[in-house]
Structure formats: C-alpha cells, structure tokens
Scaffold this motif. Sequence first.
Motif, PDB file in Angstrom:
ATOM      1  N   TYR A   9       0.831  -1.202   0.000  1.00  0.00           N
ATOM      2  CA  TYR A   9       0.000   0.000   0.000  1.00  0.00           C
ATOM      3  C   TYR A   9       0.868   1.256   0.000  1.00  0.00           C
ATOM      4  CZ  TYR A   9      -3.307   3.511   1.600  1.00  0.00           C
ATOM      5  OH  TYR A   9      -4.064   4.652   1.700  1.00  0.00           O
ATOM      6  N   ILE A  10       1.923   1.223   0.832  1.00  0.00           N
ATOM      7  CA  ILE A  10       2.820   2.389   0.886  1.00  0.00           C
ATOM      8  C   ILE A  10       3.465   2.606  -0.480  1.00  0.00           C
ATOM      9  CG2 ILE A  10       4.918   3.309   1.957  1.00  0.00           C
ATOM     10  CD1 ILE A  10       4.173   1.824   4.483  1.00  0.00           C
ATOM     11  N   THR A  38       1.107   4.240  -2.760  1.00  0.00           N
ATOM     12  CA  THR A  38       0.920   5.644  -2.401  1.00  0.00           C
ATOM     13  C   THR A  38       2.088   6.482  -2.915  1.00  0.00           C
ATOM     14  OG1 THR A  38       0.118   4.704  -0.361  1.00  0.00           O
ATOM     15  CG2 THR A  38       0.172   7.069  -0.471  1.00  0.00           C
ATOM     16  N   ARG A  39       3.311   5.965  -2.664  1.00  0.00           N
ATOM     17  CA  ARG A  39       4.499   6.730  -3.062  1.00  0.00           C
ATOM     18  C   ARG A  39       4.622   6.840  -4.583  1.00  0.00           C
ATOM     19  NH1 ARG A  39       4.694   7.593   1.824  1.00  0.00           N
ATOM     20  NH2 ARG A  39       6.426   7.083   3.220  1.00  0.00           N
ATOM     21  N   LEU A  40       4.127   5.810  -5.274  1.00  0.00           N
ATOM     22  CA  LEU A  40       4.155   5.857  -6.738  1.00  0.00           C
ATOM     23  C   LEU A  40       3.040   6.730  -7.286  1.00  0.00           C
ATOM     24  CD1 LEU A  40       4.863   2.110  -7.613  1.00  0.00           C
ATOM     25  CD2 LEU A  40       6.447   4.014  -7.784  1.00  0.00           C
ATOM     26  N   LYS A  41       2.248   7.289  -6.377  1.00  0.00           N
ATOM     27  CA  LYS A  41       1.124   8.154  -6.755  1.00  0.00           C
ATOM     28  C   LYS A  41       0.131   7.412  -7.652  1.00  0.00           C
ATOM     29  CE  LYS A  41       3.015  12.385  -5.511  1.00  0.00           C
ATOM     30  NZ  LYS A  41       3.403  11.779  -4.225  1.00  0.00           N
TER      31      LYS A  41
END
Lengths: 557, 294
Positions: free
Chosen positions: B132-133, B136-139
Amino acid sequence: MLSCRKLLAASLAGAMLIAAAGCGGAGENPEAPEVALTEENSSLKNGHVFYDPPIQLNIARSVGPDAKFKPGQDVNKNDVTDWMLEEFGVKANYMWTTPTTDNAFYTKIMLSISAGEELPEFFSIPGAQAHELIDSGLMMPIDGLFEKHAGAKWKNAVAEVQDPWLAYTREGQVYAYPNFDYAYEHEDVMWIRDDWLEAAGMEAPKTLEDLRAVMDAFIHLDSSVTGFDKVYGFTAALQSNYTTWLGVNPVFGGFGAIPQIWMKDEAGDIVYGSTMPQIKTALAEFKDWIDKSYFPPEVGLMNEVAAYELFTSGRAGITMGATWCYDWPLQDVEKNVPGAKVGAYPIPNGPTGSFLQSGNGTHYQVVLFSKASKNPQVFFEITDYLYDNYAEPEKGSQFEYGFKDGFDYIVKDDGTVSYIEDDIPGGKASVLFFSAPMIPSQKIAIASYLAEGNEPETPAQIQKSVGWNQIFLDAARIVMSQKEYTVYDLFTGAPTPTMVEKLADLKAFEVSNFSNILYGKTGLDEGFDSWLSYWSSNGGVQITEEVRQWYKDAGGE
Amino acid sequence: MYMHYDTKMYKVFTVFNIIFVTLIGMLCILPMIHILAVAFSGKAAATANLINLWPVNFTADAFVETLTNRNFSHALAISVGRTLLGLAFFLFFTILTAYPLSKSEQDFKGKNIYLWFFVFTMFFSGGLVPTYILMTRLKLINSIFALVLPGALNVWSAILLINFFKGIPKELEESATIDGAGRFMTLLKIFLPLSLPSLATLSLFTMVGHWNSWFDGMIYNTKMENYPLATLLQIIVVQQDFSKITADPHDLADISNRTVKAAQIFIGAVPILLVYPFLQKYFVSGIVVGAVKG
C-alpha cells in the motif's frame, strides 16, 4: 527485426516512465489545501460561528448503500456541503470514502496510519473498533470541546443516555463522541399472524403458557387455512448469536437471564449471562419446542434470513423482532399469502412473571478526533447548530419540512409538502452531516404519541412520521410500555487481555454445547454442567474478574 | 483397431458417462438459472425465498433498475478496462520474462540467478502495508494502474510458460534460425503461435482474476466512483447487519432487495462468461505432435 527493436525500446521507455513516477518524493502534494487556517479567522454570523476566509476540513467517511445523491452531486459536493460553506465558511473535503461493509473503513484507517498518511481530522467508526485507535495515542480527548460548544438541547439529548461516555473514558478523559441512535427502535415486540390467531379462535398470548398453547394450535391448523402441509409455531435465528434481531432473547429473558451479554445476577455481581442457572431452564424449554415441532427442526442452524424466510413465505406463525420488522421484511407475507395479516403484540411474560430483553446499545458508531486535527471545534459548532435548529425545528423556520426544498422534500405547486421519491426532481437525496443530530427518545416517543390516535402537528412529528403505518405505531407503543424490561450489555469497553485470548474459543464451545442440548445429543444437566466447568477452567473466571474491574474503573455503579 | 467401441459394455458406459457429465453440467448452470429467476421475480416472493428455477410474479424491474444505475454501468466499464489493460500488461511482461528463462544456461549466462530472483517473490512478498505504501508513493492511488501493475508479472504463470516453451522441439527453433530469424522473430513466429493453448489458459486465469478481484479496488481508490464492478458487488452482496444501522424502513427494503442484487450479480457475471467461447478454440493440445519428422 526493426519492429522488434522498436518494441524493446518502447518497453524500456515504459519502464523508465514508471520509475520516474516513483521519484516524485513523498513531501509534495499536488492537491495542497487552498486554505488551512484555525480558529483565529472566525467571526459571528446569525449568532453562530463563521470562518472568513473559509477553512478546509480534511475528513473521511464510510458511505453506505443507503446514501443517495442528486445527479451530478457527490459526497464532496452536494447541497449539504454547499450549505456548510455558505453558513459556516467550512469546506468539507472528504479525502477518501469507503463502503460500510467488511470493516472497510477500519482497514483503510489502519493502512493510513501504517503508511504515515495524513489522518482525517475526525471520522466515524464502529465503537468496537475505536478502542484500539484510542489506545494508540493518536486520538484527541474531547470532553472540553463538548462542554464548551454543546448547548442545552444537545446536552439534554445526551443526558437521556445512561453512561454515555463510559466506554470511551481513559483516565478521566473522554476520547470519542458516540453517534447516539434512536432508543428502543431495535427493541423486540412479538409478531403474530393475526389470521391464524383468528382461525384458531385464540387471543394473543400474555404468558409463556399461553404462548405454548397458541403455538400448539398453530401447528395443528388445517392446511386449508395455512396453505401448507406443515407449519411451525415460532421462527427464530438461533445459529450462534442469541441476542440477534430475530432471536428469542426475550423468551430467555422470561426465565430471568439473557445469554451472551454481561448482566447483574441476583447478588448484584456482573456475570456472563449464559452461565446463569436460568439459562438451563430456558434451554430445556427450547428443547421441548423443537421436540414438539413448535420450532422448525433446523432452528439451531438458522440465521436471521432463514428465520424471516419461514415467516414471509407463510410457514411460521410467530417471531420476535424490532419495531421496524413489519415494514421489512415481515409484511411480505401479506403479499405472498392471500389473506395473511400480521400484528404486533407485547412480549409474553415468562415464569418469573415478567421478562427481560437485551437492548441494542445506545450507539453503534463513534466519532474520533485525530490529535493532528486543526479544527476539531467545527464538528461541535455545526452539530450544536443542528441540535438547536434542525433536530426539532420550529414552525416556519428554515428546516421546518426537512433540509432543503427539492433536496430531501419538495413543496408542490399546490403548497403541500411531499417526501415521495418520485415527486422530487432527481430523486430524494440523503442529508449527510458529520453526525446526525439525534434525540434518542424522539422517534419512538412520537410514534407512540401518534399510536394513541393523535395527529402529527409539530414539524418534527410531521417529518418523522412520513411513511409510517399503524402496525409500526402499535409496535412503538408496545416497546414504550415495556421499556423498563430492557437490559443492556454492561461491558462496553475494549476486549480485555483474556477475552482476546480465550473468548472466541469459549463462545464456540458455548454455541456447540447449547446446540447439543437443544437437539438432545447431551443431557440437560450433563451438558450445562460441562459448559459451566469449561467456562471456569478456560479463562471465564479471569474474564469475569477483568470485566468487573473495568466496570469499576470506568465508574459504573 | 477400434473394436472395443462396438462392445455392449462400452455403449452402456457411454450412456452413463453422458448422463453423468450432463448432471455435472447442470450443477454448474442451475445456480445461474436460479439467480436469473430471482432477478425476474417480484420483491415479496424473493424475500420469502419462494423462487426456484422459474420467476414468481414476473417483472423486469430489477434489470431496468440495474441497467439505468449509472454507478453500476460506470463500474462495469472500469472492470472491462482493467481486465483488458491487465491482460495486455500480463502477456507482455510474462512472455518477455518466460522466453529468455526458457533458454539453456549456455545460451543465457546467469539464467538461474534470474530465475531464483523471480521465484523468491512467489514465496515472500512485502505484505499488505508495504504494498500500500508503495502504491501511495508511486502516486497510483485512484489510478487504474494500481489495479494492473501489481499483477503485471505473475511468476507462477511465467514458470508454466517457461516449461511450455522448453517443451517446444528445439528443431523448430533451429529451422527458424537457419532461415535467418533472430531471437525476437523466433519468439513471434515460432514460440507464440505454438503456445496458443497455454497462453489462452493463462489469459483466461488472468482475466477472471482481474474481473473478480475486489480488495485492491477498495483500498487503492479513495472514491467509490472509481470502484470496479467486483468491489461494488462485494458491497452489495455482503449481508448488512440490520440491527447496526438506523432503521428507515424504506432504506432497509432497498438495501436488502434481493431481486436487484440478483440482477447485478447476473449482469456482472455475463461479460466474463462470454470470454470462454472465444478462447475455447485454443484449448486444443498436441499441436506440435508430428511437427518434427525423422
């Protein structure tokens, strides 16, 4: 060959693109809030707070299948959010939404916490899941905010609830605002097929004895009356949850104990209801019901759906359920079986001369406030305004008929007000506030007032009574008249350490053991004794100690 | 040579075999017929579970309601989109991974290191939170790529494909090389056409997987408008606890409306069922049998 090289080049370019997308860095946020100011820019407008320039609330919510929006509107942009912006200078920004099923909201909030994302400033979550979040230390105590912003109307509504803050108090500070539900609407009445009563020439039962006689008469009704070769006296869900919404907990209660909740015994000590000796007598009674075919033979495997299917298809005569059970699903029997008629009756008294029934709790969801919340006071300011103006509106006031003309109701050309879906252009929309301003006693009080033949007069009475029918009103009057027999689960805290470890196992043993007793696989004495000894030797004693300690610590009496 | 086909016992066996297979086929199709019957029935009959295989109080209301529901058609479009895009990504990455790894160690030095690198991910993954992170970081939140990229390379499928490629006779590849084909041409003209049965099977698995997957649709999207159909159906089909919601009778009847649920489930199942007949023709084995003589 050339085309293959192109293919390779394209795939490499694609891979680089993906990698580049990852280089954005965590810090930048393309959707940075335009405004993020605090209490300092507030002023007064119409006697309530107004933020100029507007403030943005970054929040989240779960949206159930019952939430309806106007065409072109959504959770972030609808008449309610527009009104908040105009009236309070508050821009509600729902960062994310989830379904209401499958703990989706909980999953999402836990992922957010793990990923170090910005938490919503405040959000609603089932009370049972709130404890973990409160104990994580990420939430803000709110008693000060409530004291400061809640007016008399709001405080009176909360005062109707017994021990409103008990479950969410930690070291004297309150960490959650419970979204109080209407009281009593989930309380049980007895639903009977009136046409069968008439055919049997009997009165509605007032005692357990009567109930047995009626059930006996029902199963011996001629198939020309019932339309089926075999019918049952009573249908109920006895699968695993003995206090569910089409269960028999009021019959248990007639013996003086309710299983699966924490209640006080004769000595005034808190005990797990299923371990009380009265349960044994009740189980013997239910075994008899199965043996005599008052119950369907598979009752021990039936959930609520299976239970109401027997009633709505016309194969069972009695069930016990909440005030709304006629509206859905029980009235369907009148459509499926010609001549069928359903009536609401008081719960019959048990051998104790009265009965008990398990209350549904005062709330299901609570609002939690993140410690990082910049504007937690906005929740209290707007909710207080709604308690003052919306919960019990004055005649001629803005909210007399509902939230907004054309949104959740419509004033027709002839001046009459309609709440019917088809009359409102674009359909009837849901009014989604942060927390609905509920006065717990309001709904059933109005319904039982109308049940006595009064006409609705006040705006609240007119609004609430839309779509009500006489049978619901009867049910409301009945639950009002028997409300002193409701007992609530006394333990509402976070699961204790021994509960986490052992309770699931104990409950599984309880259910399989009781079902063995009901079906005669083990004798009554032997079966109940083995349950008691299993309970005390597998953590039940420690759990009881912990529950009593919690109750004492939380300030219960 | 085929004498045993004429024996009496064989005929008896054939009759019973056909009956048996027909019964199994019926078992598969009866639930669909039941769902269809519920979808075409009146609400009260559905609440009482009175419907078997034929509608009671016939009405098409549930289908009209489902098909005119914009959320539903939007979710259907997203599901079709993710399935097709997911299939394209899957084929591209899986074929390009499997092909080199199917070569011998002489042709591809260090092949085993790569292979174990991939196989490792079959048994160990970051788990839900790190994934999930990462998203998120990969937008990729609210992007269809969050649903497509995590499964773009399926190592298990790649291994199947590696073994299939290995089973293709080396002589065929050599003949292509003699005619002047390079690695990519050999892949395109020899390996892929001969692998159609396994590619069809893997494609089907992938498409069904994408079509049915609901959890990623829920956690990687912040808005319900972006939900694929499986996520939407999951919400609809899961039983609500009615004692836990404020009871507006109108809402209760709506939420528990079995006929609309049935219509949605049926319409949701049809597109993926339509895929089967189109892939069926590739499910023929033994294509390479007899390709090499001598």
